[in-house]
Design a protein around this motif. Structure first.
Motif, PDB file in Angstrom:
ATOM      1  N   PHE A  25       0.805  -1.209   0.000  1.00  0.00           N
ATOM      2  CA  PHE A  25       0.000   0.000   0.000  1.00  0.00           C
ATOM      3  C   PHE A  25       0.845   1.269   0.000  1.00  0.00           C
ATOM      4  O   PHE A  25       0.325   2.370  -0.169  1.00  0.00           O
ATOM      5  CB  PHE A  25      -0.951   0.013   1.210  1.00  0.00           C
ATOM      6  N   LEU A  26       2.146   1.107   0.209  1.00  0.00           N
ATOM      7  CA  LEU A  26       3.053   2.251   0.249  1.00  0.00           C
ATOM      8  C   LEU A  26       3.611   2.557  -1.134  1.00  0.00           C
ATOM      9  O   LEU A  26       3.611   1.712  -2.031  1.00  0.00           O
ATOM     10  CB  LEU A  26       4.224   1.970   1.194  1.00  0.00           C
ATOM     11  N   GLN A  27       4.086   3.802  -1.317  1.00  0.00           N
ATOM     12  CA  GLN A  27       4.895   4.099  -2.481  1.00  0.00           C
ATOM     13  C   GLN A  27       6.144   3.223  -2.433  1.00  0.00           C
ATOM     14  O   GLN A  27       6.649   2.900  -1.358  1.00  0.00           O
ATOM     15  CB  GLN A  27       5.299   5.573  -2.486  1.00  0.00           C
ATOM     16  N   THR A  28       6.639   2.823  -3.600  1.00  0.00           N
ATOM     17  CA  THR A  28       7.803   1.931  -3.633  1.00  0.00           C
ATOM     18  C   THR A  28       8.997   2.548  -2.921  1.00  0.00           C
ATOM     19  O   THR A  28       9.765   1.842  -2.246  1.00  0.00           O
ATOM     20  CB  THR A  28       8.161   1.596  -5.094  1.00  0.00           C
ATOM     21  N   THR A  34      12.041   0.890   4.276  1.00  0.00           N
ATOM     22  CA  THR A  34      11.883   0.046   5.461  1.00  0.00           C
ATOM     23  C   THR A  34      13.040  -0.942   5.633  1.00  0.00           C
ATOM     24  O   THR A  34      13.174  -1.566   6.687  1.00  0.00           O
ATOM     25  CB  THR A  34      10.563  -0.757   5.390  1.00  0.00           C
ATOM     26  N   SER A  35      13.888  -1.062   4.614  1.00  0.00           N
ATOM     27  CA  SER A  35      15.015  -2.003   4.705  1.00  0.00           C
ATOM     28  C   SER A  35      16.002  -1.625   5.801  1.00  0.00           C
ATOM     29  O   SER A  35      16.794  -2.466   6.237  1.00  0.00           O
ATOM     30  CB  SER A  35      15.755  -2.081   3.359  1.00  0.00           C
ATOM     31  N   LYS A  52       4.872   1.113  -7.078  1.00  0.00           N
ATOM     32  CA  LYS A  52       4.134   2.375  -7.102  1.00  0.00           C
ATOM     33  C   LYS A  52       5.113   3.533  -7.250  1.00  0.00           C
ATOM     34  O   LYS A  52       5.827   3.882  -6.312  1.00  0.00           O
ATOM     35  CB  LYS A  52       3.312   2.554  -5.827  1.00  0.00           C
ATOM     36  N   PHE A  53       5.132   4.105  -8.440  1.00  0.00           N
ATOM     37  CA  PHE A  53       5.896   5.320  -8.694  1.00  0.00           C
ATOM     38  C   PHE A  53       4.875   6.397  -9.042  1.00  0.00           C
ATOM     39  O   PHE A  53       4.641   6.707 -10.217  1.00  0.00           O
ATOM     40  CB  PHE A  53       6.887   5.104  -9.837  1.00  0.00           C
ATOM     41  N   PHE A  85       2.180   0.998 -11.018  1.00  0.00           N
ATOM     42  CA  PHE A  85       1.581   2.324 -11.158  1.00  0.00           C
ATOM     43  C   PHE A  85       2.681   3.303 -11.552  1.00  0.00           C
ATOM     44  O   PHE A  85       3.645   3.494 -10.798  1.00  0.00           O
ATOM     45  CB  PHE A  85       0.948   2.774  -9.836  1.00  0.00           C
ATOM     46  N   LEU A  86       2.548   3.910 -12.713  1.00  0.00           N
ATOM     47  CA  LEU A  86       3.501   4.912 -13.181  1.00  0.00           C
ATOM     48  C   LEU A  86       2.766   6.237 -13.354  1.00  0.00           C
ATOM     49  O   LEU A  86       1.888   6.362 -14.213  1.00  0.00           O
ATOM     50  CB  LEU A  86       4.129   4.496 -14.505  1.00  0.00           C
TER      51      LEU A  86
END
Length: 385
Positions: A25-28, A34-35, A52-53, A85-86
């Motif tokens: 659900f987050l932007q990429t 989160t890493s 998601k971009f 998503f672009l």
């Protein structure tokens, strides 16, 4: 009160699949970030099947190169991509011309890696990109959405899994290309198209128009299409919203819409004969939305034709119609007579809603007219413009 660290620890106890679902659900960019949380999180983002971009603005060469490097690094880390998503805006047309080839490579990459949902918006100042035709041979694609592109240069289309197709503000070479695109989607269920333009005039033959079959289609929304679209291809739909005067030609045969329960007709333009003819071919219609204006709210300057009660009452009107909405209501005599005709003949009508631009003082006239339904509410709403 728990801290952010405590919340992260709780989430970390969840299975990988659940965490990846949350990250989807987050932007990429946020997902990759989160890493750094812990060793547990270091590689989880690589297993998220959603890219998601979105809301990306590239305003100079530095942001352009950094973004390109990031996208390539993310793509090379994935073996499976289900959704992409672009949404990219280029402030400089020269950056756009340089960047579009990269975008096409990214799209071709996700197409080759099992993408099922693809949403594309590539905007640029003084530049309209060309549609990446590599998409048109994607066998896994289920949902496709795109806007503000030029679609041309293709000869065949194979989208055997596509169920939902939505496009807006698109320029085609001709209407034949639009029909070719739709013909390549044999199981299409949901079609939404608006603001379509064509380089050349409609030269479709009768055979070309009649050959289009969309027999799995259940929803269609055609607004501001600027083309003569074959109504026969839409006859299986349950929900239909259409600018009828832009799509229909007087020589066309209106098919019977046996499955249609929800109909929105825009650009009626006081063509009462056409309206009655359409209703006659919708035997199971339960909800109808009618507007003199266009789908985007505009009202055309059209001379009113007087309403004359037809000698028959359409089956849907007497037996099925539950809701009638009249938008852009101007209070003309023909409109009032039509509203009264509905009230006099719709036996199971529950609601009639009238949206007008000003207080037309029509309540007394409508409330006092005979009604076939004893449970019908008439609601008149003044809409300020």
């Amino acid at each position: 009160m728990s801290s952010i660290g405590d919340d992260i620890d709780i989430i970390s106890t969840l299975p990988d699949a659940v965490i990846c679902h949350i990250l989807s659900f987050l932007q990429t960019k946020q997902s990759v970030a989160t890493s750094v949380l812990s060793k547990r999180w270091f590689d989880l983002w690589r297993s998220v099947p959603v890219l998601k971009f979105k809301y990306v603005e590239l305003f100079d060469r530095e942001t352009y190169f950094l973004f390109n490097e990031f996208v390539y690094s993310v793509l090379l880390s994935r073996n499976s991509i289900k959704s992409c998503f672009l949404d990219i805006w280029y402030d400089d047309p020269d950056l756009a011309r340089q960047g579009i080839p990269n975008v096409i490579k990214w799209i071709n990459y996700v197409v080759q890696h099992g993408v099922e949902l693809l949403q594309i918006y590539i905007g640029a100042v003084n530049f309209i990109p060309k549609f990446p035709i590599g998409i048109l041979s994607c066998r896994t694609l289920v949902v496709l959405q795109f806007e503000e592109l030029v679609v041309k240069g293709f000869s065949s289309i194979t989208l055997p899994s596509l169920k939902s197709l939505r496009f807006n503000d698109i320029k085609f070479t001709n209407v034949q290309d639009l029909l070719l695109l739709l013909a390549g989607c044999p199981i299409l269920e949901d079609l939404r198209a608006s603001y379509l333009l064509f380089d050349s005039e409609d030269t479709l033959t009768y055979q070309e128009r009649e050959s289009l079959s969309l027999n799995k289609l259940t929803k269609a929304n055609l607004g501001y299409t600027f083309c003569h679209f074959p109504l026969k291809a839409l006859q299986t739909v349950e929900h239909l919203f259409i600018e009828i005067n832009k799509v229909y030609r007087g020589c066309d045969e209106i098919p019977t819409f046996h499955n249609l329960t929800n109909l929105g007709l825009y650009s009626i333009n006081y063509n009462w004969h056409l309206l009655v003819n359409v209703l006659k071919h919708c035997p199971n219609l339960q909800i109808v939305v009618l507007s003199q204006g266009t789908a985007n709210g505009g009202i055309q300057d059209v001379v009113e034709n007087n309403w004359v009660d037809p000698i028959f009452v359409p089956q849907c009107l007497s037996l099925q119609l539950r809701t009638c909405k009249l938008l852009n209501f101007l209070g003309q005599e023909g409109e009032l007579l039509f509203a009264k005709y509905i009230l006099k003949n719709a036996r199971v009508l529950q609601t009639m809603k009238i949206h007008c631009s000003e207080d037309l003082k029509i309540e007394r006239e409508l409330f006092s007219c005979p009604r076939a339904s004893t449970i019908c509410d008439v609601i008149i709403k003044s809409v300020c413009k």
